[in-house]
Design a protein around this motif. Structure first.
Motif, PDB file in Angstrom:
ATOM      1  N   ALA A 536      -8.267   0.395  -4.606  1.00 54.56           N
ATOM      2  CA  ALA A 536      -7.023   0.431  -3.958  1.00 54.56           C
ATOM      3  C   ALA A 536      -6.207   0.003  -5.690  1.00 54.56           C
ATOM      4  O   ALA A 536      -7.394   0.051  -6.704  1.00 54.56           O
ATOM      5  CB  ALA A 536      -6.546  -1.320  -3.732  1.00 54.56           C
ATOM      6  N   SER A 537      -5.310   0.540  -5.938  1.00 52.27           N
ATOM      7  CA  SER A 537      -4.609   1.124  -7.375  1.00 52.27           C
ATOM      8  C   SER A 537      -3.525  -0.131  -6.777  1.00 52.27           C
ATOM      9  O   SER A 537      -2.791  -0.344  -6.033  1.00 52.27           O
ATOM     10  CB  SER A 537      -4.361   1.767  -7.891  1.00 52.27           C
ATOM     11  OG  SER A 537      -3.073   2.409  -8.788  1.00 52.27           O
ATOM     12  N   THR A 538      -3.097  -1.713  -7.836  1.00 56.05           N
ATOM     13  CA  THR A 538      -1.464  -1.901  -8.177  1.00 56.05           C
ATOM     14  C   THR A 538      -0.734  -1.164  -8.026  1.00 56.05           C
ATOM     15  O   THR A 538       0.329  -1.488  -8.266  1.00 56.05           O
ATOM     16  CB  THR A 538      -2.192  -3.131  -9.431  1.00 56.05           C
ATOM     17  OG1 THR A 538      -2.731  -2.663 -10.701  1.00 56.05           O
ATOM     18  CG2 THR A 538      -3.345  -4.031  -8.717  1.00 56.05           C
ATOM     19  N   ILE A 539      -0.909  -0.271  -8.893  1.00 54.24           N
ATOM     20  CA  ILE A 539       0.109   1.026  -9.474  1.00 54.24           C
ATOM     21  C   ILE A 539       0.604   1.666  -7.886  1.00 54.24           C
ATOM     22  O   ILE A 539       2.128   0.916  -7.743  1.00 54.24           O
ATOM     23  CB  ILE A 539      -0.076   2.030 -10.044  1.00 54.24           C
ATOM     24  CG1 ILE A 539      -0.723   1.946 -11.182  1.00 54.24           C
ATOM     25  CG2 ILE A 539       0.511   3.037  -9.994  1.00 54.24           C
ATOM     26  CD1 ILE A 539      -1.002   2.818 -12.462  1.00 54.24           C
ATOM     27  N   ALA A 540       0.120   0.831  -6.785  1.00 51.20           N
ATOM     28  CA  ALA A 540       0.849   1.831  -5.854  1.00 51.20           C
ATOM     29  C   ALA A 540       1.208   0.649  -5.327  1.00 51.20           C
ATOM     30  O   ALA A 540       2.392   0.725  -4.485  1.00 51.20           O
ATOM     31  CB  ALA A 540       0.067   1.870  -4.532  1.00 51.20           C
ATOM     32  N   PHE A 546      -4.143  -4.331   0.625  1.00 52.26           N
ATOM     33  CA  PHE A 546      -3.624  -5.151   1.792  1.00 52.26           C
ATOM     34  C   PHE A 546      -4.568  -4.273   2.869  1.00 52.26           C
ATOM     35  O   PHE A 546      -5.776  -4.358   3.995  1.00 52.26           O
ATOM     36  CB  PHE A 546      -2.426  -4.817   2.610  1.00 52.26           C
ATOM     37  CG  PHE A 546      -1.964  -6.355   2.309  1.00 52.26           C
ATOM     38  CD1 PHE A 546      -2.019  -7.306   2.812  1.00 52.26           C
ATOM     39  CD2 PHE A 546      -0.950  -7.246   1.458  1.00 52.26           C
ATOM     40  CE1 PHE A 546      -1.524  -8.548   3.080  1.00 52.26           C
ATOM     41  CE2 PHE A 546      -0.119  -8.077   1.537  1.00 52.26           C
ATOM     42  CZ  PHE A 546      -0.282  -8.966   2.196  1.00 52.26           C
ATOM     43  N   VAL A 547      -4.494  -2.691   2.271  1.00 47.25           N
ATOM     44  CA  VAL A 547      -5.660  -1.649   3.732  1.00 47.25           C
ATOM     45  C   VAL A 547      -6.909  -2.090   2.865  1.00 47.25           C
ATOM     46  O   VAL A 547      -8.114  -1.707   3.610  1.00 47.25           O
ATOM     47  CB  VAL A 547      -4.959  -0.781   3.036  1.00 47.25           C
ATOM     48  CG1 VAL A 547      -6.435   0.232   3.256  1.00 47.25           C
ATOM     49  CG2 VAL A 547      -3.765   0.278   3.352  1.00 47.25           C
ATOM     50  N   ALA A 548      -7.394  -2.385   1.901  1.00 47.12           N
ATOM     51  CA  ALA A 548      -8.587  -2.669   1.285  1.00 47.12           C
ATOM     52  C   ALA A 548      -9.156  -4.273   1.206  1.00 47.12           C
ATOM     53  O   ALA A 548     -10.231  -4.530   2.082  1.00 47.12           O
ATOM     54  CB  ALA A 548      -8.345  -2.470  -0.731  1.00 47.12           C
ATOM     55  N   ALA A 576      -6.678   6.063  -4.899  1.00 51.62           N
ATOM     56  CA  ALA A 576      -7.937   5.562  -4.258  1.00 51.62           C
ATOM     57  C   ALA A 576      -7.846   5.119  -3.215  1.00 51.62           C
ATOM     58  O   ALA A 576      -8.731   4.349  -2.670  1.00 51.62           O
ATOM     59  CB  ALA A 576      -7.731   4.029  -5.122  1.00 51.62           C
ATOM     60  N   THR A 577      -6.640   4.758  -2.108  1.00 53.71           N
ATOM     61  CA  THR A 577      -6.281   4.152  -0.961  1.00 53.71           C
ATOM     62  C   THR A 577      -7.418   5.174   0.119  1.00 53.71           C
ATOM     63  O   THR A 577      -7.857   5.093   1.351  1.00 53.71           O
ATOM     64  CB  THR A 577      -5.689   3.685  -0.823  1.00 53.71           C
ATOM     65  OG1 THR A 577      -5.197   2.621  -1.501  1.00 53.71           O
ATOM     66  CG2 THR A 577      -5.858   3.575   0.787  1.00 53.71           C
ATOM     67  N   ARG A 578      -6.572   6.643  -0.429  1.00 46.83           N
ATOM     68  CA  ARG A 578      -7.326   8.135   0.342  1.00 46.83           C
ATOM     69  C   ARG A 578      -8.635   8.088  -0.018  1.00 46.83           C
ATOM     70  O   ARG A 578      -9.438   8.949   1.186  1.00 46.83           O
ATOM     71  CB  ARG A 578      -6.589   9.037  -0.317  1.00 46.83           C
ATOM     72  CG  ARG A 578      -4.950   9.116   0.440  1.00 46.83           C
ATOM     73  CD  ARG A 578      -4.136  10.690   0.340  1.00 46.83           C
ATOM     74  NE  ARG A 578      -4.150  11.027  -1.320  1.00 46.83           N
ATOM     75  CZ  ARG A 578      -3.650  10.991  -2.206  1.00 46.83           C
ATOM     76  NH1 ARG A 578      -2.742  10.266  -1.704  1.00 46.83           N
ATOM     77  NH2 ARG A 578      -3.337  10.672  -3.297  1.00 46.83           N
ATOM     78  N   LYS A 579      -8.993   7.570  -1.128  1.00 46.20           N
ATOM     79  CA  LYS A 579     -10.899   7.918  -1.126  1.00 46.20           C
ATOM     80  C   LYS A 579     -11.479   6.927  -0.732  1.00 46.20           C
ATOM     81  O   LYS A 579     -11.844   7.095  -0.072  1.00 46.20           O
ATOM     82  CB  LYS A 579     -10.889   7.405  -2.773  1.00 46.20           C
ATOM     83  CG  LYS A 579     -12.204   7.486  -2.996  1.00 46.20           C
ATOM     84  CD  LYS A 579     -12.572   7.348  -4.974  1.00 46.20           C
ATOM     85  CE  LYS A 579     -14.274   7.838  -5.206  1.00 46.20           C
ATOM     86  NZ  LYS A 579     -13.914   7.379  -6.139  1.00 46.20           N
ATOM     87  N   LEU A 580     -10.725   5.599  -0.616  1.00 40.47           N
ATOM     88  CA  LEU A 580     -11.540   4.365   0.839  1.00 40.47           C
ATOM     89  C   LEU A 580     -11.219   5.556   2.239  1.00 40.47           C
ATOM     90  O   LEU A 580     -12.670   5.585   2.797  1.00 40.47           O
ATOM     91  CB  LEU A 580     -10.055   3.626   0.911  1.00 40.47           C
ATOM     92  CG  LEU A 580     -10.463   3.014   1.852  1.00 40.47           C
ATOM     93  CD1 LEU A 580     -12.525   1.880   1.379  1.00 40.47           C
ATOM     94  CD2 LEU A 580      -9.701   1.433   1.448  1.00 40.47           C
TER      95      LEU A 580
END
Length: 1006
Positions: A536-540, A546-548, A576-580
């Motif tokens: 996850a990225s805090t920039i997003a 929350f998703v992570a 990073a979330t799409r990578k997850l």
């Protein structure tokens, strides 16, 4: 020959199923082949709604009056939640004499008495045949869509709550007490000082008063409903005769909480009323709220089954703008929950079980569902409805009588878990869920109000990121501090609309708190996110974290059901979330709205959003998908020559394979991208849409499939389906969601592969493409430019092209500002290095962000190198120019034409980052990897002719994008591109682009 009466209903259901009017369960379709025994219900599905078919054999003398009992039975089943609507049929007695086969042939021609029953009552009986039923159902469905049973009730509640708020607003001490009890802005052992409350913005003080009023009126409505079935609860009319309404309600609600145990409905409201002054004006306020509650219960009781309180709360909560909370609309919640639960496997089902036993209450009780940001419970309410739908359908199909009361108790006490930082929201979640079955005395709910901020710098639900339990002290008005432990079970489904606040552009993480509180919280959060297993990225923003967090607690085989900004599918910050999801999941659905009236699925926002449903996989299944990616390439298209960037490897990072664990991967695993032309306006449309997406789907071809979507007779959108293995390997997932029209998605998909695809023709030609980054480099970020210089109209040696405007409508532009280098560092920023920045200036400019409905060009060229704050500068690689013997001017002019052609615009829009409908952006990493015309593959004559064409039209104005189909200059650009590349005419693509909702802001119609 005589038959059980319900055999007539079964045959009617079978015929309607064969005519594709309804969907009947398998057991009902095959009923005559099974031993005859009485059914519990004849229940089928119509447009996503449960339709109860209830017939009666009538006499020849008084047919209408004999229907009363059947109509009342049907109405009772609707009110109990078993069905959404009913079809009452009167049969002639002589039908008893026919065999089943003869009955199937005779019934369609037989004169019948017919009536449709809904929540509002029964329609007038008409005499007709079974052929008339489709039209009657369609008319009833259209009427349900037009009627909003909640709207008038919301207006009535608004008026009562507003009057309460106006009375309390200027009483600072009262507002301070209400704020403290509600946990706004935070829950502390002592109320905030009156002086602090008085300094709050009037909007925030008003929100506190309104939320308090809503909570109180919610308790009043609950009391009125409970008094109808529980003699221990007094009717509201018995309370209004008291001199002190405040004391009367406080005493009675304390009695209810202590002696009857309706804690979730009355505890918070008791504290709120107890904090009010016992003065005449308060008595008058409470009396007015009692009157509103009585009117709601007597005249608008149906609205109470539709998250009425949640809808009002969504409109009242001013804190949304501080916490980044946008509550899910009821139709979107219903659609998301139905899709998430569609083919879910129950926890106790074995791999050999072909049909999940959804009628088994014990198995349902093993499910674990959570919302980490539950708000007023809209998503949990929708999940409860979707679970009820699966249970009722399964029970009736198995010949069982549905026990909806037991189901609600199982769901609320065992299945559903909710967490939020606002106590008032959690209270409304509890009461909203409880009002589904007000006669049940629930023992407990798994709902928790979590701390935010404070001395321990609490992070709300994000505390679950490293742990499965949170222990904290919570102040109780009548018991002092109490230790509470909130636990997070291993989940089968996490359904969530997380806060969206980001850490850029002045939109701060935890922005509702002070700087002193926020900084240590951000530091604590950053430390948690830096762990390697957290993607996850805090920039997003908080949404990505929350998703992570949800991922950490989801079982293999479990599902994520998410409401996220549309930037999730293409934004660089969301990578990073799409990578997850790429590494641990199979994405099942991506749902976007192309409805210009509502790009969103949340209340109180105009941001474009996406609904996401994804299934967590084990390691072996992920390897299977990775292998299928290669077979998809071989079967469909080879890897394009321009696609030189290495694709990410598919591997599991934290989804280990379990011994004996069933595989979740089947043949042709695919993602369905739903592009809505009409965002569902109510629950009925949403349920019908969900049915359209889960029934009668065409068999996957292994390529890109097009699926039209209808609700009734109305075309509401189009879906495309492609193998997940293909989309999984992409950095951006925008392509299948980029356009409302599936033809444009097909064209963009094949263009990405280097092919020109035309509707009804297929791939008609091939185009040489190459990554833009292989041809040159993009200039610096705007922030770096602002750090290094100032701009003015005074001439210097450093020209600039500043800003953007609809007046920029031709390909050739000139500098409009000049830059002056800074010699000092701005606070908190690095030392300026202007010379380094200037070395990245360029003549070709690509728009960084734009409004598609007002702009005319996406690329322009200046005679001399410039820097810009709103455009990406592009300069060709010097070694490429030298090696390929190119002329830089020709390359730039060729690319300027390409980007402004219909093919260039199609490619750009397929890779955009969408913020709010037509307001879109193009990020540097996206543009660097964008496939563009390979100018190195052209002949010298082709490049020369492209440059000549550019010179001929460079100063001519182009029409805005919504008028591109009428634009003679853009038509000329397209014709020259086609002629020079040997392509057939592609004017039709330009016409399709002009009519895209995101371009012209006009809704498509079916």
């Amino acid at each position: 020959m005589s038959y059980l009466q319900d055999m007539f209903d079964v045959v009617a259901a079978q015929l309607l199923h064969e005519w594709e009017v309804v969907q009947a369960p398998e057991r009902l379709v095959q009923f005559e082949q099974q031993p005859v025994r009485r059914l519990s219900e004849v229940l089928v599905t119509y447009q996503g709604l449960r339709l109860l078919i209830n017939g009666q054999v009538i006499s020849a003398h008084q047919p209408i009056t004999e229907f009363d009992q059947t109509v009342n039975q049907t109405q009772a089943r609707i009110e109990s939640g078993v069905a959404h609507l009913g079809l009452v049929i009167g049969y002639s007695p002589h039908l008893r004499e026919f065999s089943v086969n003869r009955l199937r042939h005779r019934l369609p021609k037989q004169q019948l008495w017919l009536s449709i029953v809904t929540e509002a009552g029964a329609s007038m009986f008409v005499e007709g045949t079974l052929d008339d039923v489709p039209a009657m159902l369609s008319e009833a469905f259209a009427k349900l869509n037009q009627e909003d049973v909640v709207a008038s009730a919301v207006t009535l509640l608004d008026e009562g709550i507003e009057q309460f708020a106006k009375t309390m607003l200027n009483q600072a001490a009262v507002v301070a007490g209400l704020s403290h009890i509600l946990g706004i802005p935070e829950q502390t052992a002592e109320p905030l000082p009156v002086q602090s409350i008085a300094k709050l913005p009037v909007e925030q003080r008003g929100a506190i008063c309104r939320i308090a009023g809503l909570t109180i009126i919610n308790a009043l409505i609950s009391q009125a409903l409970l008094s109808q079935s529980d003699p221990r609860v007094k009717p509201l009319a018995d309370m209004t005769s008291r001199i002190s309404l405040k004391t009367a309600f406080v005493n009675h609600w304390v009695y209810i909480v202590d002696q009857i145990n309706y804690h979730s409905l009355f505890h918070l409201a008791t504290k709120l009323v107890d904090s009010l002054y016992d003065i005449p004006v308060v008595t008058d306020c409470l009396a007015a709220l009692v009157e509103v509650a009585q009117r709601i219960v007597s005249d608008h009781s149906l609205a109470l089954r539709h998250d009425l309180m949640g809808r009002v709360y969504h409109r009242l909560l001013a804190e949304a703008k501080y916490l980044g909370i946008f509550y899910t609309t009821i139709p979107a919640a219903s659609l998301l929950a139905k899709l998430a639960l569609h083919d879910m496997i129950l926890p106790l089902d074995s791999p050999e079980t072909s049909v999940p036993e959804w009628h088994d209450m014990e198995r349902i009780g093993q499910l674990r569902v959570a919302d980490l940001s539950c708000g007023t419970g809209t998503l949990l309410m929708a999940t409860a409805d979707a679970l009820a739908d699966k249970y009722i359908n399964a029970a009736t199909a198995d010949g069982q009588q549905p026990d909806t009361a037991a189901l609600h108790q199982t769901m609320l006490e065992q299945v559903l878990h909710g967490y939020d930082v606002l106590p008032s929201a959690v209270h409304l979640t509890a009461s909203t869920l409880a009002l589904r079955a007000p006669r049940i005395d629930f023992k407990h709910f798994n709902l928790f109000s979590l701390p935010l901020g404070g001395d321990e710098h609490r992070l709300g639900s994000l505390e679950f990121l490293p742990d499965d339990s949170i222990t904290f002290q919570q102040y109780q008005h009548d018991h002092g501090d109490e230790t509470i432990t909130a636990t997070m079970p291993k989940l089968d489904l996490c359904i969530i609309n997380p806060p969206f606040t980001r850490s850029v552009g002045g939109n701060l993480l935890f922005g509702s708190l002070t700087d002193q509180e926020r900084r240590p919280m951000q530091k604590k959060l950053g430390k948690m996110v830096r762990k390697p297993e957290v993607l996850a990225s805090t920039i997003a923003g908080l949404g990505a974290i929350f998703v992570a967090t949800a991922d950490q607690h989801l079982k293999v085989g479990g599902r994520l059901a998410l409401v996220l900004p549309k930037a999730f599918i293409s934004g660089v910050a969301w990578e990073a979330t799409r990578k997850l999801l790429r590494h641990r999941y199979r994405v099942d659905h991506l749902i976007t709205s192309h409805d210009p009236a509502r790009w969103n699925f949340s209340e109180s926002t105009e941001l474009s959003e996406v609904l996401v449903v994804a299934t967590k996989l084990n390691e072996n299944d992920l390897k299977t998908i990775a292998a299928s990616k290669q077979s998809f390439r071989v079967k469909n298209q080879p890897t394009p020559e321009w696609e030189t960037k290495k694709q990410p490897q598919i591997r599991a990072t934290s989804a280990p394979s379990l011994e004996g664990e069933p595989s979740l991967v089947q043949d042709n695993q695919s993602v369905v991208a739903v592009n809505l032309w009409h965002n569902p306006a109510n629950n009925f449309e949403a349920l019908a849409l969900a049915t359209s997406l889960t029934h009668n789907m065409p068999v996957p071809t292994g390529g890109v499939d097009r699926i039209p979507l209808r609700v009734g007779h109305k075309r509401v959108g189009e879906a495309v389906r492609m193998p997940w293995s293909h989309l999984q390997g992409k950095s951006s997932w925008m392509l299948p969601c980029a356009f409302a029209q599936a033809d444009l998605i097909q064209a963009a998909y094949h263009l990405e592969q280097g092919g020109l695809w035309m509707p009804n023709q297929g791939v008609v030609a091939h185009i040489p493409l190459r990554r833009l980054g292989d041809l040159g480099q993009l200039g610096p970020d705007r922030r770096d430019i602002h750090d290094a210089c100032t701009h003015s109209e005074a001439r210097t040696d450093y020209p600039a092209f500043w800003g953007q405007s609809a007046k920029v409508n031709s390909l050739e532009q000139t500098a409009n500002k000049y830059l002056t280098p800074l010699t000092e560092r701005k606070p908190g920023r690095p030392w300026p290095n202007f010379e380094r920045l200037w070395s990245r200036s360029g003549r070709l400019l690509l728009l960084e962000r734009l409004r598609l409905n007002t702009q005319s060009v996406v690329a322009v060229r200046c005679p001399q190198p410039v820097l810009s704050n709103m455009w990406w500068e592009f300069s060709c690689h010097a070694d490429l120019i030298s090696k390929k013997n190119l002329i830089a001017d020709e390359v730039e002019k060729t690319l300027a034409l390409w980007f402004n052609s219909s093919l260039g615009l199609l490619s750009l829009l397929a890779h955009r980052q969408e913020t709010q409908g037509a307001w879109v952006a193009f990020k540097k990493p996206t543009l660097t990897n964008l496939p563009v015309l390979d100018v190195t593959n052209l002949t010298a004559d082709q490049r020369s002719w492209f440059a000549f064409t550019y010179d001929e039209i460079a100063h001519l104005p182009l029409f805005p994008f919504p008028e591109m189909h009428l634009d003679p200059i853009r038509s000329e650009i397209d014709h020259q591109v086609a002629a020079l590349l040997g392509l057939p005419d592609f004017d039709h693509l330009r016409d399709l682009l002009a009519h895209e909702p995101v371009v012209g802001l006009q809704r498509l119609s079916g």
